[in-house]
Design a protein around this motif. Structure first.
Motif, PDB file in Angstrom:
ATOM      1  N   ALA A 271       0.943  -1.354   0.107  1.00 52.33           N
ATOM      2  CA  ALA A 271       0.073   0.073   0.001  1.00 52.33           C
ATOM      3  C   ALA A 271       0.701   1.346  -0.180  1.00 52.33           C
ATOM      4  CB  ALA A 271      -0.874  -0.136   1.246  1.00 52.33           C
ATOM      5  N   LYS A 272       2.013   1.229   0.728  1.00 51.80           N
ATOM      6  CA  LYS A 272       2.981   2.518   0.602  1.00 51.80           C
ATOM      7  C   LYS A 272       3.430   2.749  -0.537  1.00 51.80           C
ATOM      8  CE  LYS A 272       7.053   4.282   3.219  1.00 51.80           C
ATOM      9  NZ  LYS A 272       8.099   3.991   4.082  1.00 51.80           N
ATOM     10  N   LYS A 273       3.856   1.589  -1.294  1.00 51.09           N
ATOM     11  CA  LYS A 273       4.398   1.836  -2.521  1.00 51.09           C
ATOM     12  C   LYS A 273       3.529   2.343  -3.405  1.00 51.09           C
ATOM     13  CE  LYS A 273       6.778  -1.149  -6.234  1.00 51.09           C
ATOM     14  NZ  LYS A 273       7.202  -2.534  -6.487  1.00 51.09           N
ATOM     15  N   LYS A 274       2.258   1.933  -3.516  1.00 49.89           N
ATOM     16  CA  LYS A 274       0.968   2.559  -4.418  1.00 49.89           C
ATOM     17  C   LYS A 274       0.791   3.841  -3.894  1.00 49.89           C
ATOM     18  CE  LYS A 274      -1.442  -1.677  -5.818  1.00 49.89           C
ATOM     19  NZ  LYS A 274      -2.942  -2.290  -5.614  1.00 49.89           N
ATOM     20  N   LEU A 275       0.873   4.256  -2.757  1.00 50.79           N
ATOM     21  CA  LEU A 275       0.628   5.493  -2.254  1.00 50.79           C
ATOM     22  C   LEU A 275       1.685   6.420  -2.971  1.00 50.79           C
ATOM     23  CD1 LEU A 275      -1.016   7.580  -0.775  1.00 50.79           C
ATOM     24  CD2 LEU A 275       0.419   6.944   1.340  1.00 50.79           C
ATOM     25  N   GLU A 276       3.118   5.970  -2.704  1.00 52.23           N
ATOM     26  CA  GLU A 276       4.045   6.771  -3.231  1.00 52.23           C
ATOM     27  C   GLU A 276       4.010   6.946  -4.836  1.00 52.23           C
ATOM     28  OE1 GLU A 276       7.368   4.551  -1.816  1.00 52.23           O
ATOM     29  OE2 GLU A 276       7.494   5.463   0.171  1.00 52.23           O
ATOM     30  N   GLN A 281       3.379  10.496  -9.600  1.00 52.26           N
ATOM     31  CA  GLN A 281       2.823  10.498 -10.889  1.00 52.26           C
ATOM     32  C   GLN A 281       2.448  11.907 -11.291  1.00 52.26           C
ATOM     33  OE1 GLN A 281       0.238   7.439 -11.914  1.00 52.26           O
ATOM     34  NE2 GLN A 281       0.355   7.822 -14.254  1.00 52.26           N
ATOM     35  N   PRO A 282       1.600  12.692 -10.660  1.00 56.98           N
ATOM     36  CA  PRO A 282       1.252  14.081 -11.210  1.00 56.98           C
ATOM     37  C   PRO A 282       2.216  14.875 -11.122  1.00 56.98           C
ATOM     38  CG  PRO A 282      -0.221  13.256  -9.416  1.00 56.98           C
ATOM     39  CD  PRO A 282       1.001  12.363  -9.468  1.00 56.98           C
ATOM     40  N   ALA A 283       3.443  14.819 -10.222  1.00 58.62           N
ATOM     41  CA  ALA A 283       4.686  15.683 -10.300  1.00 58.62           C
ATOM     42  C   ALA A 283       5.388  15.397 -11.504  1.00 58.62           C
ATOM     43  CB  ALA A 283       5.298  15.520  -9.052  1.00 58.62           C
ATOM     44  N   THR A 284       5.702  14.035 -11.860  1.00 62.38           N
ATOM     45  CA  THR A 284       6.382  13.581 -12.776  1.00 62.38           C
ATOM     46  C   THR A 284       5.876  13.866 -14.099  1.00 62.38           C
ATOM     47  OG1 THR A 284       7.206  11.885 -11.726  1.00 62.38           O
ATOM     48  CG2 THR A 284       7.692  11.774 -13.867  1.00 62.38           C
ATOM     49  N   THR A 285       4.488  13.953 -14.207  1.00 63.53           N
ATOM     50  CA  THR A 285       3.796  14.383 -15.559  1.00 63.53           C
ATOM     51  C   THR A 285       4.026  15.928 -15.854  1.00 63.53           C
ATOM     52  OG1 THR A 285       2.305  12.529 -15.186  1.00 63.53           O
ATOM     53  CG2 THR A 285       1.545  14.078 -16.736  1.00 63.53           C
ATOM     54  N   ALA A 286       3.903  16.780 -14.806  1.00 69.64           N
ATOM     55  CA  ALA A 286       3.992  17.991 -14.675  1.00 69.64           C
ATOM     56  C   ALA A 286       5.245  18.431 -15.350  1.00 69.64           C
ATOM     57  CB  ALA A 286       3.660  18.541 -13.500  1.00 69.64           C
ATOM     58  N   LYS A 287       6.513  17.638 -14.905  1.00 71.59           N
ATOM     59  CA  LYS A 287       7.607  18.123 -15.091  1.00 71.59           C
ATOM     60  C   LYS A 287       7.606  17.778 -16.568  1.00 71.59           C
ATOM     61  CE  LYS A 287       9.861  17.743 -10.473  1.00 71.59           C
ATOM     62  NZ  LYS A 287      10.894  16.797  -9.494  1.00 71.59           N
ATOM     63  N   GLY A 288       7.385  16.644 -16.880  1.00 73.75           N
ATOM     64  CA  GLY A 288       7.610  16.233 -18.461  1.00 73.75           C
ATOM     65  C   GLY A 288       7.136  16.988 -19.302  1.00 73.75           C
ATOM     66  N   GLN A 289       5.851  17.757 -18.967  1.00 72.92           N
ATOM     67  CA  GLN A 289       5.214  18.651 -19.870  1.00 72.92           C
ATOM     68  C   GLN A 289       6.045  19.897 -19.882  1.00 72.92           C
ATOM     69  OE1 GLN A 289       1.319  19.036 -18.191  1.00 72.92           O
ATOM     70  NE2 GLN A 289       0.454  17.278 -19.183  1.00 72.92           N
ATOM     71  N   LYS A 290       6.501  20.479 -18.533  1.00 77.39           N
ATOM     72  CA  LYS A 290       7.528  21.574 -18.831  1.00 77.39           C
ATOM     73  C   LYS A 290       8.724  21.323 -19.802  1.00 77.39           C
ATOM     74  CE  LYS A 290       5.762  23.554 -14.394  1.00 77.39           C
ATOM     75  NZ  LYS A 290       5.869  23.820 -12.994  1.00 77.39           N
TER      76      LYS A 290
END
Length: 340
Positions: A271-276, A281-290
């Motif tokens: 559960a901890k792994k899924k939570l992390e 994921q949203p932060a990585t996607t945002a960085k990738g877009q920038k």
């Protein structure tokens, strides 16, 4: 004044709000409200008939600490539904644990074999409710009796037939064990049944999670944690349920509790792994877009610069429209800037 009750449904670490209000388990909300208002008139310090000030104070305290919280459980529709689900789970527990149940009130014992148990249940409950708050000293005892008949009612409703005097047999077995030394060993099962109940609840929850019934799974786990607050797997499964319902904060709290109790709990680690992953994921996607936007901007700027350069080069290298053979000859011979 102590308000603790350990009989009937209360022995399952469950607060029997119906017993406190003296209403049947299938009572409609309007009937519950009418009954509550009647109890308020009986116990409120401004309207209670008790002459002794000490009794008035006890009545008012009982109203605020016991009766009002019970009614609050029914005042909202969402709370009523949640409480109804808990009652359903308790009903299933009465069937599984009926061999260890012991009845003390005569009314509950008679209900185990009553032919029309539903009619007998409502009649007996109405009689008890009538004298429930005549004296605060006896109120707790009557609530316990009502809760016992509630327990028998749920048991008979689940089994759809007589109980065959199993609760009374359990009581006799206890008396025999006291007189004969060898049968003392059966005193251990209550602790085992408590552990097995929590484990069984976890297995049921895993089944509910597989069908994505997370709301009912959460109720099962809360009931299990009431029995054993230090059960790491229950906390881990609860965290997983919250995670599936997009409640990251609640999920984190339960996962941390599970890992604090058992750092190697497999479900908690998963559960901890899924939570992390879900929070990263949203932060990585945002960085990738920038990052992806910068090369495009540079490429666009380079293209614009190339166009400008091409225009400048075109102006310098393109020959004048008026130039022909003589223009080119004399231009080369007398080249220079024109005089104004």
């Amino acid at each position: 004044m102590s308000f603790q009750i350990t009989k009937g449904l209360f022995k399952f670490d469950f607060t029997d709000q119906h017993a406190i209000l003296g209403v049947p388990l299938d009572a409609e909300f309007n009937d519950i409200r009418k009954r509550y208002m009647k109890i308020v008139r009986r116990l409120h310090s401004d309207t209670c008939p008790f002459e002794n000030q000490a009794e008035k104070d006890k009545a008012n305290e009982f109203l605020s600490k016991v009766v009002n919280p019970a009614y609050n459980k029914f005042s909202k529709e969402s709370d009523r539904k949640e409480y109804g689900l808990l009652v359903d789970m308790i009903a299933k527990r009465t069937v599984k644990e009926q061999k260890t149940l012991q009845l003390e009130s005569e009314a509950a014992k008679q209900l185990t074999t009553a032919k029309d148990f539903q009619e007998a249940y409502k009649k007996t409950l109405a009689e008890l409710a009538e004298k429930q708050y005549e004296s605060i000293e006896h109120s707790l005892d009557i609530i316990a009796q009502i809760s016992e008949i509630n327990m028998v009612y749920l048991l008979r409703k689940e089994q759809k037939g007589p109980i065959a005097s199993q609760p009374q047999q359990a009581s006799k077995a206890t008396t025999t064990a006291t007189s004969a030394p060898p049968p003392k060993a059966p005193a251990a099962p209550p602790a085992k049944s408590q552990d097995s109940f929590v484990e069984q609840a976890c297995r049921r929850v895993e089944g509910l999670m597989s069908t994505k019934n997370y709301a009912k799974a959460i109720l099962e786990l809360k009931e299990a944690l009431n029995r054993d607050p230090k059960h790491s797997k229950s906390h881990a499964l609860l965290g997983m349920c919250y995670l599936e319902q997009k409640q990251a904060t609640m999920a984190k709290i339960e996962i941390n509790k599970a890992l604090a109790l058992n750092p190697q709990e497999p479900t908690a680690l998963e559960a901890k792994k899924k939570l992390e992953q879900s929070t990263a994921q949203p932060a990585t996607t945002a960085k990738g877009q920038k990052r992806g936007a910068k090369p495009q901007a540079k490429a666009g700027k380079a293209a614009a610069d190339n166009k400008k350069t091409d225009k400048k080069v075109g102006k310098k290298t393109d020959p004048p429209k008026s130039e022909g053979f003589f223009g080119g000859f004399f231009g080369g011979l007398f080249g220079g800037s024109k005089k104004k």
